[in-house]
Design a protein around this motif. Structure first.
Motif, short mmCIF file in Angstrom:
data_model
loop_
_atom_site.label_atom_id
_atom_site.label_comp_id
_atom_site.label_asym_id
_atom_site.label_seq_id
_atom_site.Cartn_x
_atom_site.Cartn_y
_atom_site.Cartn_z
N PRO A 128 43.95 31.14 23.71
CA PRO A 128 44.64 32.36 23.43
C PRO A 128 46.02 32.56 23.91
N HIS A 129 46.31 32.08 25.25
CA HIS A 129 47.53 32.15 25.78
C HIS A 129 48.52 31.16 25.16
N LEU A 130 47.99 30.01 24.67
CA LEU A 130 48.77 28.86 24.21
C LEU A 130 49.35 29.42 22.78
N ALA A 131 48.41 30.17 22.05
CA ALA A 131 48.80 30.65 20.78
C ALA A 131 49.95 31.77 21.01
N GLY A 135 52.24 26.89 21.99
CA GLY A 135 52.14 26.04 22.98
C GLY A 135 51.42 24.72 22.19
N ALA A 136 51.05 23.98 23.34
CA ALA A 136 50.53 22.66 22.81
C ALA A 136 49.59 22.35 23.95
N ILE A 137 48.30 21.33 23.54
CA ILE A 137 47.43 20.80 24.15
C ILE A 137 47.66 19.31 24.15
N LEU A 138 47.46 18.64 25.21
CA LEU A 138 47.50 16.98 25.34
C LEU A 138 46.63 16.37 25.88
N ASN A 139 45.55 15.64 25.61
CA ASN A 139 44.53 15.02 25.80
C ASN A 139 44.96 13.67 26.23
N VAL A 177 48.86 26.33 17.66
CA VAL A 177 48.65 25.41 18.77
C VAL A 177 48.73 24.09 18.36
N ARG A 178 49.50 23.34 18.83
CA ARG A 178 49.44 21.97 18.45
C ARG A 178 48.72 21.44 19.42
N VAL A 179 47.77 20.21 18.80
CA VAL A 179 46.97 19.68 19.82
C VAL A 179 47.02 18.13 19.53
N ASN A 180 47.28 16.99 20.34
CA ASN A 180 47.53 15.81 20.28
C ASN A 180 47.01 15.12 21.47
N ALA A 181 46.67 13.86 21.26
CA ALA A 181 46.24 12.96 22.39
C ALA A 181 47.15 11.78 22.64
N THR A 232 50.61 17.05 14.94
CA THR A 232 49.28 17.75 15.40
C THR A 232 48.11 16.88 14.92
N GLY A 233 46.92 16.84 15.86
CA GLY A 233 45.88 16.18 15.42
C GLY A 233 46.07 14.54 15.50
N SER A 234 47.32 14.27 16.25
CA SER A 234 47.24 12.62 16.26
C SER A 234 47.24 12.04 17.42
N THR A 235 46.80 10.82 17.77
CA THR A 235 46.79 10.10 18.91
C THR A 235 47.95 8.83 18.96
#
Length: 245
Positions: A128-131, A135-139, A177-181, A232-235
């Motif tokens: 919720p905070h990233l939205a 923002g973005a998440i990186l794994n 929110v974008r999420v990548n690895a 987003t959704g990429s490694t």
């Protein structure tokens, strides 16, 4: 009005790749929340160096990510301190050999808790905070997620699941929110005495013929978090062109 300072929470930020990523983000203008488990002295020393460059720009949080209640607490403390969250870097991980014939339930749980469960529930708490900040998440994954080594069966499984989770979260949290690895190859050898022959074989199968640097990983992390606004959704593999062992 000046642009607000972006804020990044980096797990496992006291040492190695986590510290390099935190420093890169800080140099790019982020306030950084430095999570550590046992390396508090190193986290505090890193924070002191960063504070000398820009006062009020860091927060050190110590927690065992296997303790479920600590996960939303980390996010809440980060937002409580800085008022926002723009990036979550799930870097903290467990790594040790796991030949298939000797893997125990305790080893399996340790790897899955650190490498999969913690990133998921931290992402859930942060979403919720990233939205709110787009923002973005990186794994942080690993070359072994797609090129498993025979003695790293459970570890490779945990990282392969992390990459699947990356794709699933990217779909679930889009478009806000974008999420990548990011999947490093040979960057830093393990702290303990390594297998020199194995290291030679790894480099022989690396097209660029060398280990990578922590700066190359950190620069890619910054790009994925800040600049790669249509990904987003990429490694992204940062492995020097590695072929399977």
């Amino acid at each position: 009005m000046p642009e607000p300072t972006p804020v990044a929470l980096v797990t496992g930020a006291a040492r190695r790749l986590g510290a390099a990523i935190a420093q890169q983000l800080h140099a790019a203008g982020y306030a950084v929340v430095l999570h550590c488990r046992g390396s508090r002295a190193e986290a505090d020393a890193l924070a002191a160096r960063l504070e000398a460059r820009r006062a009020g720009s860091t927060l050190v949080l110590q927690a065992d990510l296997a303790e479920f209640d600590r996960l939303p607490e980390l996010v809440a403390q980060a937002v409580g301190r800085f008022g926002r969250l723009d990036a979550l870097v799930n870097n903290a991980a467990a790594f040790f050999p796991t030949p298939v014939a000797t893997v125990t339930p305790a080893q399996w749980a340790t790897l899955m808790d650190a490498n999969l469960r913690a990133p998921f529930f931290l992402s859930q708490a942060a979403a919720p905070h990233l939205a709110a900040t787009r923002g973005a998440i990186l794994n942080l994954s690993d070359v072994y997620a797609r090129q498993p080594r025979a003695d790293l069966v459970a570890y490779a499984t945990s990282k392969g699941a992390l990459e699947a989770m990356t794709r699933a979260l990217a779909a679930a949290l889009a478009p806000d929110v974008r999420v990548n690895a990011l999947a490093p190859g040979a960057i830093l050898w393990p702290d303990e005495a390594g297998d020199a022959a194995l290291q030679d074989r790894i480099l022989a199968r690396t097209a660029l013929g060398r280990t990578g640097t922590v700066e190359e990983i950190a620069a890619t992390a910054l790009w994925l978090l800040r600049d790669a606004t249509y990904i987003t959704g990429s490694t992204v593999a940062v492995d020097g062109g590695r072929s399977p062992l």
